[in-house]
Design a protein around this motif. Structure first.
Motif, short mmCIF file in Angstrom:
data_model
loop_
_atom_site.label_atom_id
_atom_site.label_comp_id
_atom_site.label_asym_id
_atom_site.label_seq_id
_atom_site.Cartn_x
_atom_site.Cartn_y
_atom_site.Cartn_z
N THR A 193 0.82 -1.21 0.00
CA THR A 193 0.00 0.00 0.00
C THR A 193 0.86 1.27 0.00
N ARG A 194 2.10 1.17 -0.48
CA ARG A 194 3.01 2.32 -0.52
C ARG A 194 2.42 3.44 -1.40
N ILE A 195 2.47 4.66 -0.87
CA ILE A 195 2.05 5.86 -1.59
C ILE A 195 3.28 6.75 -1.70
N PRO A 196 3.94 6.78 -2.86
CA PRO A 196 5.13 7.63 -2.97
C PRO A 196 4.76 9.11 -2.92
N VAL A 197 5.59 9.89 -2.27
CA VAL A 197 5.39 11.34 -2.21
C VAL A 197 6.75 12.00 -2.39
N ARG A 198 6.75 13.10 -3.09
CA ARG A 198 8.00 13.81 -3.33
C ARG A 198 8.54 14.39 -2.03
N THR A 199 9.80 14.06 -1.72
CA THR A 199 10.41 14.66 -0.55
C THR A 199 10.54 16.16 -0.77
N THR A 200 10.15 16.93 0.22
CA THR A 200 10.13 18.38 0.10
C THR A 200 10.72 18.98 1.37
N ALA A 201 11.84 19.67 1.22
CA ALA A 201 12.48 20.28 2.39
C ALA A 201 11.59 21.37 2.96
N TRP A 202 11.47 21.38 4.28
CA TRP A 202 10.69 22.42 4.96
C TRP A 202 11.35 22.74 6.29
N SER A 203 11.37 24.00 6.63
CA SER A 203 11.82 24.41 7.95
C SER A 203 11.13 25.70 8.31
N ASP A 210 20.70 35.88 8.68
CA ASP A 210 21.41 36.74 7.73
C ASP A 210 20.91 36.44 6.32
N PRO A 211 20.34 37.42 5.61
CA PRO A 211 19.80 37.14 4.26
C PRO A 211 20.86 36.70 3.27
N SER A 212 22.13 36.98 3.53
CA SER A 212 23.17 36.58 2.58
C SER A 212 23.31 35.06 2.51
N LEU A 213 22.76 34.34 3.51
CA LEU A 213 22.81 32.88 3.47
C LEU A 213 21.96 32.30 2.35
N PHE A 214 21.04 33.08 1.85
CA PHE A 214 20.10 32.56 0.87
C PHE A 214 20.50 32.89 -0.56
N ALA A 215 21.70 33.43 -0.73
CA ALA A 215 22.27 33.69 -2.05
C ALA A 215 23.64 33.04 -2.11
N PRO A 216 24.09 32.60 -3.29
CA PRO A 216 25.41 31.98 -3.38
C PRO A 216 26.50 32.95 -2.93
N ALA A 282 15.80 24.54 4.34
CA ALA A 282 15.13 24.57 3.04
C ALA A 282 15.56 25.76 2.21
N ALA A 283 15.91 26.87 2.87
CA ALA A 283 16.27 28.09 2.16
C ALA A 283 17.73 28.08 1.70
N ILE A 284 18.61 27.45 2.47
CA ILE A 284 20.03 27.49 2.11
C ILE A 284 20.42 26.39 1.13
N LEU A 285 19.66 25.31 1.07
CA LEU A 285 20.04 24.16 0.24
C LEU A 285 20.31 24.51 -1.23
N PRO A 286 19.50 25.36 -1.86
CA PRO A 286 19.77 25.64 -3.27
C PRO A 286 21.10 26.34 -3.53
N VAL A 304 19.08 15.33 -1.09
CA VAL A 304 18.76 14.58 -2.30
C VAL A 304 17.83 15.37 -3.20
N GLU A 305 16.82 15.99 -2.61
CA GLU A 305 15.88 16.79 -3.40
C GLU A 305 16.60 17.84 -4.23
N HIS A 306 17.61 18.46 -3.64
CA HIS A 306 18.31 19.56 -4.31
C HIS A 306 19.56 19.11 -5.05
N GLY A 307 19.84 17.81 -5.08
CA GLY A 307 20.98 17.32 -5.82
C GLY A 307 22.32 17.73 -5.24
N VAL A 308 22.41 17.84 -3.92
CA VAL A 308 23.63 18.28 -3.25
C VAL A 308 24.42 17.06 -2.78
#
Length: 385
Positions: A193-203, A210-216, A282-286, A304-308
């Motif tokens: 009865t497995r129901i696959p769901v896309r892993t989605t980072a959340w925090s 510091d907003p600079s963490l969210f930019a490369p 979730a914000a820094i991963l990209p 894994v979601e973000h290919g890191v």
């Protein structure tokens, strides 16, 4: 009338956070949603919360209760800890509170994380359909936890691990699984009865981050994130070793010490290290080029979601299994055998320097992207009520 959906979790970040994308998706789909959980999460999730665990029953207090009630756990932590801690003691504290909540406000659907089987027991009592959400890799051993919770709720004289050993299988209406097949060790034994769901980072948002963490980083410098999660088993020295090793690569190293951690405890750090108590993952991963972490399922799946590419330095629980899975899938490296500063530096350098692990991480990320989203799954679940 909108269908009532209750999500239920142990009061721990790594247990609750994976449920939240689906909780919000169910809300968007028109359900009346609440989350049954303990402190410190009441009133801070942007979704209604209900008491699901007694105030003051901290993880430390529960741990002490397990060790005093079942001292034989010390003889075999690997097989006895989970049924004793989550199946028995956590359940005995949680079940009465869930009964009170759901007797007055009976849900149509209960979705509980795997390590919170009291929710399954009480859902059966009130006649609610119950599904479990995988917060760790599937194993038939996890399917025994509802039986352990029922035994804890009655007069069963058996030890929790004895109940677990006699009750392997799956006991729920469905298994919501965010783990891609390519990362699972026992994929052949997954519930039908497995129901696959896309892993989605959340925090949760961190208001003073510091907003600079969210930019490369400027100038094309690589960025490495280092965390041992929100429960690091007191491994300050392990975190310090990981940070110093990553810093030798000359990347920008961002460190999350944990909500209850103390950055000052790590001592003096190189100039390329940025220490924080909490970083919205979730914000820094990209922005990351690599991540060094403990192997918690939430962090592993988010990367894994973000290919890191990942270096996993496990500290306990299921983290050693996750380290093996990351190594086997080729999306990172395992530090399960223990790495010193030089070993960490070498491993992180490999993740940053070669394209093999990055290419594998991107392939697995593409597999995740093709999995049904939380919104897709939410609509499917509500249509079945």
């Amino acid at each position: 009338m909108a269908p009532r959906v209750a999500l239920a979790s142990s009061p721990a970040y790594g247990h609750l956070y994976p449920l939240m994308p689906l909780a919000f998706a169910l809300q968007r789909a028109g359900a009346d949603v609440h989350v049954a959980v303990g402190t410190p999460f009441h009133g801070r999730l942007d979704i209604p919360t209900r008491p699901g665990f007694p105030d003051g029953a901290t993880i430390g207090a529960v741990t002490a209760e397990v060790m005093s009630t079942f001292p034989e756990v010390r003889d075999n932590f690997r097989e006895r800890w989970v049924p004793s801690f989550f199946g028995n003691v956590i359940s005995r504290h949680a079940a009465p509170m869930l009964r009170e909540q759901w007797a007055a406000e009976t849900p149509d659907l209960v979705i509980y994380e795997t390590m919170f089987p009291a929710a399954k027991v009480v859902a059966d009592e009130v006649g609610a359909r119950a599904l479990t959400f995988g917060i760790t890799q599937w194993s038939p051993f996890l399917g025994s936890l509802p039986a352990v919770a029922r035994a804890a709720d009655g007069d069963d004289p058996r030890k929790p691990w004895e109940v677990a050993g006699a009750s392997m299988g799956f006991d729920a209406a469905g298994y919501i699984d965010p783990f891609p097949v390519g990362l699972q060790t026992l994929s052949e034994s997954r519930p039908e009865t497995r129901i696959p769901v896309r892993t989605t980072a959340w925090s949760e948002p961190a208001p003073e981050t510091d907003p600079s963490l969210f930019a490369p980083p400027a100038g094309g410098r690589p960025r490495v994130f280092v965390t041992l999660g929100t429960v690091s088993f007191g491994a300050v020295e392990a975190l310090r070793t990981a940070v110093l090793g990553a810093a030798r690569t000359d990347a920008e190293v961002v460190v999350a010490c944990g909500p209850e951690g103390d950055p000052a405890a790590l001592g003096d750090m190189p100039d390329n290290v940025r220490l924080h108590r909490f970083v919205p993952q979730a914000a820094i991963l990209p922005t990351l080029d690599a991540i060094v972490h403990h192997g918690g399922s939430g962090t592993m799946l988010a990367a894994v979601e973000h290919g890191v590419p990942q270096l996993v330095v496990p500290q306990g629980a299921d983290q050693f299994f996750n380290a093996e899975a990351i190594d086997r899938a080729g999306v990172g490296l395992s530090g399960a055998s223990g790495l010193d500063v030089d070993g960490i530096a070498e491993a992180v350098g490999r993740l940053l320097g070669d394209g093999e692990h990055r290419a594998a991480a991107r392939r697995l990320s593409a597999e995740v992207a093709g999995t049904p989203s939380p919104d897709d799954v939410a609509r499917e679940l509500l249509a079945g009520l």
